[in-house]
Scaffold this motif. Sequence first.
Motif, PDB file in Angstrom:
ATOM      1  N   GLU A 400       0.827  -1.203   0.000  1.00 19.58           N
ATOM      2  CA  GLU A 400       0.000   0.000   0.000  1.00 19.58           C
ATOM      3  C   GLU A 400       0.867   1.261   0.000  1.00 19.58           C
ATOM      4  O   GLU A 400       2.007   1.250   0.458  1.00 19.58           O
ATOM      5  CB  GLU A 400      -0.923  -0.004   1.223  1.00 19.58           C
ATOM      6  CG  GLU A 400      -1.972  -1.098   1.160  1.00 19.58           C
ATOM      7  CD  GLU A 400      -2.901  -1.080   2.359  1.00 19.58           C
ATOM      8  OE1 GLU A 400      -4.120  -1.078   2.153  1.00 19.58           O
ATOM      9  OE2 GLU A 400      -2.396  -1.071   3.490  1.00 19.58           O
ATOM     10  N   GLU A 401       0.302   2.360  -0.507  1.00 24.44           N
ATOM     11  CA  GLU A 401       1.061   3.597  -0.667  1.00 24.44           C
ATOM     12  C   GLU A 401       0.738   4.580   0.453  1.00 24.44           C
ATOM     13  O   GLU A 401      -0.402   4.706   0.896  1.00 24.44           O
ATOM     14  CB  GLU A 401       0.756   4.236  -2.024  1.00 24.44           C
ATOM     15  CG  GLU A 401       1.280   3.402  -3.185  1.00 24.44           C
ATOM     16  CD  GLU A 401       0.957   4.000  -4.548  1.00 24.44           C
ATOM     17  OE1 GLU A 401       1.792   3.894  -5.446  1.00 24.44           O
ATOM     18  OE2 GLU A 401      -0.146   4.570  -4.698  1.00 24.44           O
ATOM     19  N   LEU A 402       1.781   5.289   0.882  1.00 22.58           N
ATOM     20  CA  LEU A 402       1.669   6.316   1.919  1.00 22.58           C
ATOM     21  C   LEU A 402       1.908   7.670   1.259  1.00 22.58           C
ATOM     22  O   LEU A 402       2.848   7.832   0.489  1.00 22.58           O
ATOM     23  CB  LEU A 402       2.716   6.058   3.011  1.00 22.58           C
ATOM     24  CG  LEU A 402       2.888   7.121   4.093  1.00 22.58           C
ATOM     25  CD1 LEU A 402       1.639   7.208   4.968  1.00 22.58           C
ATOM     26  CD2 LEU A 402       4.114   6.811   4.956  1.00 22.58           C
ATOM     27  N   LEU A 403       1.058   8.645   1.578  1.00 24.38           N
ATOM     28  CA  LEU A 403       1.174   9.984   0.990  1.00 24.38           C
ATOM     29  C   LEU A 403       1.633  10.980   2.047  1.00 24.38           C
ATOM     30  O   LEU A 403       1.059  11.064   3.133  1.00 24.38           O
ATOM     31  CB  LEU A 403      -0.173  10.427   0.407  1.00 24.38           C
ATOM     32  CG  LEU A 403      -0.264  11.880  -0.101  1.00 24.38           C
ATOM     33  CD1 LEU A 403       0.745  12.133  -1.224  1.00 24.38           C
ATOM     34  CD2 LEU A 403      -1.684  12.198  -0.556  1.00 24.38           C
ATOM     35  N   ASN A 460       8.343  -1.226   2.558  1.00 29.21           N
ATOM     36  CA  ASN A 460       8.423  -1.816   1.226  1.00 29.21           C
ATOM     37  C   ASN A 460       7.568  -1.053   0.220  1.00 29.21           C
ATOM     38  O   ASN A 460       7.929  -0.907  -0.938  1.00 29.21           O
ATOM     39  CB  ASN A 460       7.970  -3.279   1.270  1.00 29.21           C
ATOM     40  CG  ASN A 460       8.866  -4.110   2.161  1.00 29.21           C
ATOM     41  OD1 ASN A 460      10.070  -3.882   2.199  1.00 29.21           O
ATOM     42  ND2 ASN A 460       8.292  -5.053   2.898  1.00 29.21           N
ATOM     43  N   GLY A 461       6.398  -0.575   0.674  1.00 29.59           N
ATOM     44  CA  GLY A 461       5.506   0.137  -0.227  1.00 29.59           C
ATOM     45  C   GLY A 461       6.036   1.518  -0.560  1.00 29.59           C
ATOM     46  O   GLY A 461       6.946   2.043   0.080  1.00 29.59           O
ATOM     47  N   ARG A 462       5.416   2.152  -1.548  1.00 27.37           N
ATOM     48  CA  ARG A 462       5.878   3.456  -2.008  1.00 27.37           C
ATOM     49  C   ARG A 462       5.425   4.564  -1.066  1.00 27.37           C
ATOM     50  O   ARG A 462       4.373   4.495  -0.440  1.00 27.37           O
ATOM     51  CB  ARG A 462       5.337   3.745  -3.409  1.00 27.37           C
ATOM     52  CG  ARG A 462       5.932   2.856  -4.485  1.00 27.37           C
ATOM     53  CD  ARG A 462       5.393   3.259  -5.846  1.00 27.37           C
ATOM     54  NE  ARG A 462       5.772   4.626  -6.183  1.00 27.37           N
ATOM     55  CZ  ARG A 462       5.271   5.303  -7.219  1.00 27.37           C
ATOM     56  NH1 ARG A 462       4.374   4.733  -7.994  1.00 27.37           N
ATOM     57  NH2 ARG A 462       5.668   6.534  -7.481  1.00 27.37           N
ATOM     58  N   VAL A 463       6.243   5.620  -0.998  1.00 28.97           N
ATOM     59  CA  VAL A 463       5.867   6.853  -0.319  1.00 28.97           C
ATOM     60  C   VAL A 463       5.735   7.933  -1.379  1.00 28.97           C
ATOM     61  O   VAL A 463       6.682   8.228  -2.107  1.00 28.97           O
ATOM     62  CB  VAL A 463       6.910   7.267   0.739  1.00 28.97           C
ATOM     63  CG1 VAL A 463       6.576   8.641   1.302  1.00 28.97           C
ATOM     64  CG2 VAL A 463       6.973   6.241   1.861  1.00 28.97           C
ATOM     65  N   LEU A 464       4.529   8.486  -1.495  1.00 31.06           N
ATOM     66  CA  LEU A 464       4.285   9.584  -2.422  1.00 31.06           C
ATOM     67  C   LEU A 464       4.472  10.882  -1.644  1.00 31.06           C
ATOM     68  O   LEU A 464       4.049  10.991  -0.499  1.00 31.06           O
ATOM     69  CB  LEU A 464       2.851   9.505  -2.964  1.00 31.06           C
ATOM     70  CG  LEU A 464       2.388   8.119  -3.439  1.00 31.06           C
ATOM     71  CD1 LEU A 464       0.892   8.120  -3.709  1.00 31.06           C
ATOM     72  CD2 LEU A 464       3.149   7.712  -4.689  1.00 31.06           C
ATOM     73  N   HIS A 465       5.120  11.881  -2.248  1.00 32.28           N
ATOM     74  CA  HIS A 465       5.389  13.127  -1.531  1.00 32.28           C
ATOM     75  C   HIS A 465       5.182  14.308  -2.465  1.00 32.28           C
ATOM     76  O   HIS A 465       5.751  14.347  -3.559  1.00 32.28           O
ATOM     77  CB  HIS A 465       6.820  13.132  -0.991  1.00 32.28           C
ATOM     78  CG  HIS A 465       7.190  14.413  -0.290  1.00 32.28           C
ATOM     79  ND1 HIS A 465       8.489  14.830  -0.133  1.00 32.28           N
ATOM     80  CD2 HIS A 465       6.418  15.376   0.293  1.00 32.28           C
ATOM     81  CE1 HIS A 465       8.508  15.999   0.517  1.00 32.28           C
ATOM     82  NE2 HIS A 465       7.257  16.332   0.782  1.00 32.28           N
ATOM     83  N   ILE A 487      -2.480   8.961   4.830  1.00 37.62           N
ATOM     84  CA  ILE A 487      -1.967  10.289   4.492  1.00 37.62           C
ATOM     85  C   ILE A 487      -1.348  10.917   5.723  1.00 37.62           C
ATOM     86  O   ILE A 487      -1.886  10.824   6.836  1.00 37.62           O
ATOM     87  CB  ILE A 487      -3.098  11.204   3.948  1.00 37.62           C
ATOM     88  CG1 ILE A 487      -3.623  10.682   2.611  1.00 37.62           C
ATOM     89  CG2 ILE A 487      -2.613  12.633   3.772  1.00 37.62           C
ATOM     90  CD1 ILE A 487      -4.839   9.848   2.724  1.00 37.62           C
ATOM     91  N   ILE A 488      -0.189  11.574   5.531  1.00 41.71           N
ATOM     92  CA  ILE A 488       0.447  12.386   6.567  1.00 41.71           C
ATOM     93  C   ILE A 488       0.490  13.821   6.050  1.00 41.71           C
ATOM     94  O   ILE A 488       1.005  14.076   4.964  1.00 41.71           O
ATOM     95  CB  ILE A 488       1.880  11.905   6.876  1.00 41.71           C
ATOM     96  CG1 ILE A 488       1.880  10.465   7.382  1.00 41.71           C
ATOM     97  CG2 ILE A 488       2.538  12.833   7.895  1.00 41.71           C
ATOM     98  CD1 ILE A 488       3.278   9.882   7.540  1.00 41.71           C
TER      99      ILE A 488
END
Length: 932
Positions: A400-403, A460-465, A487-488
């Motif tokens: 899963e992706e983290l923003l 392991n998952g992607r971090v979108l910034h 989301i952060i």
Amino acid sequence: MVGKSDKLEPVWDDLDRTMGQLFMMGFDGTSVTPQIKTLIEDHHLGCILLTAKNLKSAEDTTTLCYELQKIAHDAGHPVPLAIGIDQENGGVNSLFDEIYIRQYPSSMGVAAAGSTDLAFEVAKATAQEISACGINWIFGPCLDVLTNARNQPLGVRTAGDDPQEVSAFGVAFMKGYQEAGIATLGKHFPSYGNLEFLGSTLDVPIITESLEQLSLSALIPFRNAIKQGLDSMMVGGCAMSSAGLNAMHACLSDQVVDGLLRSDLKFDGVVVSECLEMDALSHNIGVGGGTVMAVNAGCDVVLLCRSFSVQQEAIKGLKTGIENAMITKERIYSSLRRVLTMKAKCTSWEKALHPPGINYLETMQPSHTALSTKAYNSSITVVRDKNRLLPLPNILDGEEELLLLTPLVKPLAASAASRALAETAATASPEPAVWERSASVMSGERVFRELGRSLARQRNGRVLHTSYTANGVRPVHENLINRASAIIVLTADANRNLYQHGFTKHVSMICNMQYTTGGERREKPLIVVAVSSPYDFAMDTSIGTYICTYDFTETALTSLVKVLYGELNPSGTLPGTISKSQKLHHSRQHWLVENFNEERDANALDSLIAAVIEGSPPNHHSELCSATSNSFVLHHPEVEEAHFVVRNSSTQALYGFCSTYFFKSSGTGVIGALFVDPTRRKLSIGHSLHNRAIRTLLQKEGIKRFQLGSRLPSIFLGIPNGHGSERKRLRPWFANLGWNAALSRPVCNMVARNLLNWTPPDGMAKSLASAGSQFDLVYGWEYAGPILDHIKTSNRQGLAEVYKLALSDPQSCGVIRAKRPEDGALVGTVVLYNQHSRLSDFIPPLKDLNEPAGGISSPVISPGVGEYSTLLQGLILLGMRQIKQQGCNACLLDYMDGDGNLDGFSAMGFEVLHNFEEVSCDAATWTMIPPS
């Protein structure tokens, strides 16, 4: 030292030399300039202010300080220069060096850590580092009380809004600085904590509080620091307007300096004026006249930051004031005595001309690095985590992706506070150059990019910034929010940068709009991090997870990443009165919960089980007795199991364990066990494990209900209910987590002993015959069809799995059947098993009997059978006979309805072994239960 009445040395008969000691001046450039050289040599300048513009590195600073002192020495100065800087930590640091100068939290960050001892150590280390470079005067501590916290530019530069707390930490900082041998300066008297800004750079911020109001709050830290030996005090350039006290600039008012500070607060240290270069003062009064007013008001040192022409104007003004008898020589020499007394404490020619420099900094580096890490780790504050989103690995799967959404900010966070003050009052601050761009200060964008990379390295998952600006939520933000699983959002002084507040609330609204996952609808996880002022969303409980770092230096954000990923348990608390507000949710420690790894954790789990058994109350036989790590691992094809641990990755010790099972046949998600090392209770380990368990079960396709307590494995059948104090502790604990314990179902294990000497009660055989059923005992899978069809009449969790284990193990298990004579239909069944069966591995109470024993499990009686109790007793009676025939001396009867009439079983020789409360609820309603 020079006392008030001590005769001064003849060298001070030279009035020009004396006047030079009463000025503090700065300059532009990283090396000695002709202007500053002239001021030292020709005008006998006694004090110098260095800012970020002057300081490239620790080594260059050491060289610069030495050269300045050498010029003064060679020019015949009787005493060394007092060289001062702002080194408040957080974002207000004039001296920055990645190698030799350590970063520490801001004043509010240290206060959040809650330890005045830590404050002392941080201050001492800070002072040792700048002292090694030749600096002998620190512009600190900041003693302002944020009586109007949400609208003040000081932000995190002071400890908070509680005068006693600000006082305690201010004195601790002061003592730490003095321990390292440098002079201290309290600021910003009489307080910048409640300024009103009028808008124009020619308007001065105003203090409207009365003297009585100031005395009850804002003056407390100043008063206490004075009593504890503060060396010097900066009086601000703000205006004061209240009954009985009117001043255009506090530092030019004898009411404020000679009256309030000297007479009322009994301060006899050095008083330093605010920088007289501020636009409002120079425009309204003029620097020459302002200098005369400052000295007459009682200021001992007049500060002029960097304009050479203005500095010359000030010197000329003071000389003219003396010549015209506007200033008495007595006033001049009183100030000189104070300055010489302070210098005697913090410097000497031996010290000034031999700064320890890099070599000394190298020796301090390891201990100071550890102190920096400790301070930041202790300061990070989780104000709220209502939905228990922390740590992130508990809610985010690997793919899963983290923003990460960050504001566009230019320099460092705490310097934004200074910058706002400058923009509003045009250098109405003692640190006019702090906020200016310096190569030594990492910009906000660079720091946030590094934060994104740090987050990415941990998972392991992607971090979108991406960044956000005053343009608000754009389509690119909406697309990324929809795409990400969590989301952060970072804010930096959102209470003044209102676009950040609006953006965050908009994102929160989007996240609150329910989305669908695995057939369930719920909110998207949102974490808001205030990286400067903690007041951004402190009182806004609609932001469910809210973290404060107090600055956004690299070191602070490194600690933040540790908190987000569960490597660090946040212990900081909001300083001041806001933390005492009932509106705030008390934060808990959030432990990193990991998947149970059988190979890695089995031995540690056995040790944890032993610790729990040993820590059980006296005279209480623990439910875990005879359980091992193998007791929890089913490896059943029709049961999805996921077990979790909180562990020490260094020692491999387990602090807590939770087992979960999803029985696909009934759509039931079960917490089968949850226990914590008794020595580590009340640290929220159980909360963290439970949170992860529920989140995992919620994702199961076909989940219909949750259950506390498991038939298989049969260790905890529910909440243990056999000991008074344990029941009082556990029942409300689970209730606070959202389980409706009021709707619990009592269940118990029973045991019959001395089976070899046992005979059935009189009359029971007759009752059995009158039940009108035929009984037989069958073994093996060939009988599975009718039996498995029969048990479908009950929706109890784990039944099918128990029967399938028994039918697939004919050597050690059997099923007693009760059939209707007329058509052979099954009306009752019960499982028999012995200590050698696979089933017994998951029922530790059987092994715990410590003698040859057999078990009777999972009786099922068809609905509508008239003689229910008789038929049930008959099945169990036949089971006991069979177990006795196999040479067993004890019989375990598991999972009995504790609400039912147990008298019949007592008559058969059974007694209760363990009591439990089984609790169930619909999975669909779980998200509606508010978290504690």
